[in-house]
Design a protein around this motif. Structure first.
Motif, PDB file in Angstrom:
ATOM      1  N   ALA A 141       0.827  -1.209   0.000  1.00  0.00           N
ATOM      2  CA  ALA A 141       0.000   0.000   0.000  1.00  0.00           C
ATOM      3  C   ALA A 141       0.858   1.255   0.000  1.00  0.00           C
ATOM      4  O   ALA A 141       0.515   2.261  -0.660  1.00  0.00           O
ATOM      5  N   GLN A 142       1.970   1.234   0.739  1.00  0.00           N
ATOM      6  CA  GLN A 142       2.855   2.401   0.765  1.00  0.00           C
ATOM      7  C   GLN A 142       3.474   2.650  -0.615  1.00  0.00           C
ATOM      8  O   GLN A 142       3.549   3.786  -1.080  1.00  0.00           O
ATOM      9  N   ALA A 143       3.915   1.575  -1.251  1.00  0.00           N
ATOM     10  CA  ALA A 143       4.506   1.708  -2.585  1.00  0.00           C
ATOM     11  C   ALA A 143       3.472   2.205  -3.589  1.00  0.00           C
ATOM     12  O   ALA A 143       3.769   3.056  -4.440  1.00  0.00           O
ATOM     13  N   HIS A 144       2.257   1.674  -3.507  1.00  0.00           N
ATOM     14  CA  HIS A 144       1.198   2.080  -4.443  1.00  0.00           C
ATOM     15  C   HIS A 144       0.877   3.556  -4.274  1.00  0.00           C
ATOM     16  O   HIS A 144       0.729   4.292  -5.264  1.00  0.00           O
ATOM     17  N   GLY A 145       0.768   4.028  -3.023  1.00  0.00           N
ATOM     18  CA  GLY A 145       0.466   5.434  -2.787  1.00  0.00           C
ATOM     19  C   GLY A 145       1.552   6.348  -3.319  1.00  0.00           C
ATOM     20  O   GLY A 145       1.259   7.379  -3.944  1.00  0.00           O
ATOM     21  N   PHE A 146       2.821   5.972  -3.087  1.00  0.00           N
ATOM     22  CA  PHE A 146       3.920   6.787  -3.609  1.00  0.00           C
ATOM     23  C   PHE A 146       3.888   6.815  -5.125  1.00  0.00           C
ATOM     24  O   PHE A 146       3.995   7.875  -5.746  1.00  0.00           O
ATOM     25  N   ALA A 147       3.746   5.643  -5.741  1.00  0.00           N
ATOM     26  CA  ALA A 147       3.778   5.559  -7.201  1.00  0.00           C
ATOM     27  C   ALA A 147       2.635   6.341  -7.832  1.00  0.00           C
ATOM     28  O   ALA A 147       2.797   6.968  -8.885  1.00  0.00           O
ATOM     29  N   TYR A 148       1.464   6.319  -7.197  1.00  0.00           N
ATOM     30  CA  TYR A 148       0.299   7.032  -7.731  1.00  0.00           C
ATOM     31  C   TYR A 148       0.597   8.526  -7.856  1.00  0.00           C
ATOM     32  O   TYR A 148       0.343   9.141  -8.905  1.00  0.00           O
ATOM     33  N   PHE A 149       1.125   9.121  -6.809  1.00  0.00           N
ATOM     34  CA  PHE A 149       1.408  10.554  -6.845  1.00  0.00           C
ATOM     35  C   PHE A 149       2.662  10.869  -7.650  1.00  0.00           C
ATOM     36  O   PHE A 149       2.719  11.870  -8.362  1.00  0.00           O
ATOM     37  N   ALA A 150       3.683   9.993  -7.548  1.00  0.00           N
ATOM     38  CA  ALA A 150       4.926  10.247  -8.284  1.00  0.00           C
ATOM     39  C   ALA A 150       4.684  10.281  -9.782  1.00  0.00           C
ATOM     40  O   ALA A 150       5.328  11.049 -10.514  1.00  0.00           O
ATOM     41  N   ALA A 151       3.745   9.474 -10.260  1.00  0.00           N
ATOM     42  CA  ALA A 151       3.467   9.415 -11.703  1.00  0.00           C
ATOM     43  C   ALA A 151       2.907  10.731 -12.231  1.00  0.00           C
ATOM     44  O   ALA A 151       2.926  10.968 -13.442  1.00  0.00           O
ATOM     45  N   LYS A 152       2.432  11.595 -11.372  1.00  0.00           N
ATOM     46  CA  LYS A 152       1.911  12.895 -11.810  1.00  0.00           C
ATOM     47  C   LYS A 152       3.026  13.885 -12.133  1.00  0.00           C
ATOM     48  O   LYS A 152       2.795  14.884 -12.819  1.00  0.00           O
ATOM     49  N   VAL A 153       4.236  13.609 -11.621  1.00  0.00           N
ATOM     50  CA  VAL A 153       5.338  14.546 -11.852  1.00  0.00           C
ATOM     51  C   VAL A 153       6.554  13.880 -12.494  1.00  0.00           C
ATOM     52  O   VAL A 153       7.394  14.561 -13.088  1.00  0.00           O
ATOM     53  N   HIS A 154       6.676  12.568 -12.353  1.00  0.00           N
ATOM     54  CA  HIS A 154       7.823  11.841 -12.912  1.00  0.00           C
ATOM     55  C   HIS A 154       7.381  11.162 -14.209  1.00  0.00           C
ATOM     56  O   HIS A 154       6.299  10.564 -14.265  1.00  0.00           O
ATOM     57  N   PRO A 155       8.189  11.211 -15.258  1.00  0.00           N
ATOM     58  CA  PRO A 155       7.739  10.698 -16.559  1.00  0.00           C
ATOM     59  C   PRO A 155       7.575   9.189 -16.658  1.00  0.00           C
ATOM     60  O   PRO A 155       6.863   8.707 -17.540  1.00  0.00           O
ATOM     61  N   ASP A 156       8.202   8.408 -15.757  1.00  0.00           N
ATOM     62  CA  ASP A 156       8.130   6.950 -15.905  1.00  0.00           C
ATOM     63  C   ASP A 156       8.320   6.276 -14.552  1.00  0.00           C
ATOM     64  O   ASP A 156       9.443   6.013 -14.124  1.00  0.00           O
ATOM     65  N   VAL A 157       7.208   5.994 -13.889  1.00  0.00           N
ATOM     66  CA  VAL A 157       7.232   5.307 -12.598  1.00  0.00           C
ATOM     67  C   VAL A 157       6.712   3.891 -12.800  1.00  0.00           C
ATOM     68  O   VAL A 157       5.653   3.689 -13.406  1.00  0.00           O
ATOM     69  N   ARG A 158       7.434   2.907 -12.277  1.00  0.00           N
ATOM     70  CA  ARG A 158       7.048   1.509 -12.462  1.00  0.00           C
ATOM     71  C   ARG A 158       6.834   0.852 -11.103  1.00  0.00           C
ATOM     72  O   ARG A 158       7.785   0.642 -10.346  1.00  0.00           O
ATOM     73  N   LEU A 159       5.584   0.566 -10.780  1.00  0.00           N
ATOM     74  CA  LEU A 159       5.220  -0.019  -9.497  1.00  0.00           C
ATOM     75  C   LEU A 159       5.492  -1.517  -9.497  1.00  0.00           C
ATOM     76  O   LEU A 159       5.039  -2.246 -10.383  1.00  0.00           O
ATOM     77  N   LEU A 160       6.208  -1.981  -8.480  1.00  0.00           N
ATOM     78  CA  LEU A 160       6.499  -3.400  -8.296  1.00  0.00           C
ATOM     79  C   LEU A 160       5.890  -3.823  -6.964  1.00  0.00           C
ATOM     80  O   LEU A 160       6.532  -3.756  -5.910  1.00  0.00           O
ATOM     81  N   ASN A 161       4.637  -4.226  -6.994  1.00  0.00           N
ATOM     82  CA  ASN A 161       3.953  -4.578  -5.749  1.00  0.00           C
ATOM     83  C   ASN A 161       3.495  -6.030  -5.702  1.00  0.00           C
ATOM     84  O   ASN A 161       2.715  -6.407  -4.837  1.00  0.00           O
ATOM     85  N   GLU A 162       3.982  -6.838  -6.640  1.00  0.00           N
ATOM     86  CA  GLU A 162       3.706  -8.265  -6.631  1.00  0.00           C
ATOM     87  C   GLU A 162       5.020  -9.012  -6.787  1.00  0.00           C
ATOM     88  O   GLU A 162       5.826  -8.684  -7.658  1.00  0.00           O
ATOM     89  N   GLY A 163       5.226 -10.002  -5.920  1.00  0.00           N
ATOM     90  CA  GLY A 163       6.477 -10.750  -5.963  1.00  0.00           C
ATOM     91  C   GLY A 163       6.425 -11.869  -6.983  1.00  0.00           C
ATOM     92  O   GLY A 163       5.763 -11.771  -8.008  1.00  0.00           O
ATOM     93  N   GLY A 164       7.155 -12.917  -6.695  1.00  0.00           N
ATOM     94  CA  GLY A 164       7.199 -14.029  -7.632  1.00  0.00           C
ATOM     95  C   GLY A 164       8.402 -13.948  -8.544  1.00  0.00           C
ATOM     96  O   GLY A 164       9.267 -13.073  -8.417  1.00  0.00           O
ATOM     97  N   THR A 165       8.443 -14.831  -9.511  1.00  0.00           N
ATOM     98  CA  THR A 165       9.610 -14.932 -10.382  1.00  0.00           C
ATOM     99  C   THR A 165       9.730 -13.766 -11.356  1.00  0.00           C
ATOM    100  O   THR A 165      10.789 -13.570 -11.955  1.00  0.00           O
ATOM    101  N   MET A 166       8.657 -12.975 -11.492  1.00  0.00           N
ATOM    102  CA  MET A 166       8.681 -11.896 -12.483  1.00  0.00           C
ATOM    103  C   MET A 166       9.349 -10.626 -11.982  1.00  0.00           C
ATOM    104  O   MET A 166       9.804  -9.809 -12.782  1.00  0.00           O
ATOM    105  N   VAL A 167       9.435 -10.439 -10.659  1.00  0.00           N
ATOM    106  CA  VAL A 167       9.873  -9.141 -10.159  1.00  0.00           C
ATOM    107  C   VAL A 167      11.313  -8.824 -10.563  1.00  0.00           C
ATOM    108  O   VAL A 167      11.637  -7.683 -10.917  1.00  0.00           O
ATOM    109  N   GLN A 168      12.187  -9.839 -10.551  1.00  0.00           N
ATOM    110  CA  GLN A 168      13.563  -9.576 -10.961  1.00  0.00           C
ATOM    111  C   GLN A 168      13.633  -9.296 -12.459  1.00  0.00           C
ATOM    112  O   GLN A 168      14.463  -8.478 -12.898  1.00  0.00           O
ATOM    113  N   ASP A 169      12.769  -9.938 -13.242  1.00  0.00           N
ATOM    114  CA  ASP A 169      12.715  -9.632 -14.670  1.00  0.00           C
ATOM    115  C   ASP A 169      12.327  -8.178 -14.899  1.00  0.00           C
ATOM    116  O   ASP A 169      12.873  -7.498 -15.783  1.00  0.00           O
TER     117      ASP A 169
END
Length: 280
Positions: A141-169
């Motif tokens: 939830a903390q990461a999602h809240g930051f990413a939501y607002f950061a995307a309004k001012v930063h050109p490319d924010v990528r939220l990683l809030n699910e683990g598993g084998t894909m996160v390192q990819d």
């Protein structure tokens, strides 16, 4: 009697700084509710009050640093004596949780007197294009809240809030796209996967900025810049007001290093008004 002088407050102080299991938190929660009575309860009575087994009460006492429950009870009779009945109900566990969070925010305010670490973090986050933001399980939830607002001012924010084998990819993909830093929110209980993911991020060349509940959290060894903000532990589940506020402070610091931040916000406001996005 003030909130901080109450038997419940003295009990709460005993539990602070200990990482308790959910069962142990249930015991602590029950003890705070019955703060005036609990120094005189047997382990069996406390177990019945909390709805746990008697051995769980013994393990709880050991987790707090005592030899067993008798030693804990002796300590409780010293630090949390019974109060007159008229005062027993003047403070409840919900007020205690709020008071604890207020204290966490005071500690955060004191830490922010030195603006250097936050300003450094802001520069690192602003310069990273894209900017991956990691938060798993309790910290999602903390990461999602930051990413939501950061995307309004930063050109490319990528939220990683699910683990598993894909996160390192996804981290590897962000590095290939030009990312230089990663922001992580790490809160108890700390998943092993977060530590492993941050280690991978560092190996991939990213500078890791972490908001964690303590400077001694398990993620400290895989973070380049760790910003601590304590969580509240008085309720069955942690409360994270201080980490959330620190995230907003980081947003402010990042905006200070994004020359286009104000124009992006004004553009968003104009489009939102044209679309009738908000009722207010």
């Amino acid at each position: 009697m003030s909130v901080t002088d109450s038997p419940a407050a003295r009990l709460q102080a005993l539990f602070e700084g200990h990482r308790l299991t959910p069962t142990q938190r249930r015991i602590a929660h029950s003890m705070v509710r019955r703060a005036a009575d609990v120094p005189f309860l047997s382990s069996v009575e406390l177990a019945e009050l909390a709805g746990v087994s008697q051995p769980s009460v013994t393990r709880f006492a050991v987790a707090l640093g005592f030899d067993g429950y008798p030693a804990l009870r002796r300590h409780l009779r010293e630090v949390a004596p019974a109060e007159p009945a008229a005062d027993a109900g003047s403070v409840n566990e919900y007020q205690q949780a709020v008071e604890a969070e207020i204290e966490n925010l005071r500690h955060l305010a004191e830490a922010l007197a030195d603006t250097g670490p936050v300003q450094r973090a802001g520069r690192l986050l602003a310069a990273s294009r894209p900017l991956p933001v990691l938060g798993l399980r309790a910290a999602a939830a903390q990461a999602h809240g930051f990413a939501y607002f950061a995307a309004k001012v930063h050109p490319d924010v990528r939220l990683l809030n699910e683990g598993g084998t894909m996160v390192q990819d996804r981290i590897d993909a962000a590095v290939r796209a030009g990312a230089t830093a990663l922001l992580c929110f790490a809160l108890p209980r700390h998943p092993r996967e977060v530590v492993d993911t941050l280690a991978h991020a560092k190996e991939a060349g990213l500078t890791v900025v972490t908001v964690a509940d303590s400077a001694f959290a398990p993620v400290a060894k895989v973070s380049d810049l760790l910003l601590p903000a304590a969580v509240g532990t008085g309720l069955a589940f942690d409360t994270a007001c201080a980490p959330m506020l620190l995230g907003r402070v980081l947003l402010e610091a990042m905006c200070d290093d994004l020359p286009e931040a104000q124009s992006r916000l004004e553009e968003f406001d104009a489009k939102a008004a044209a679309r009738g996005l908000f009722v207010d």
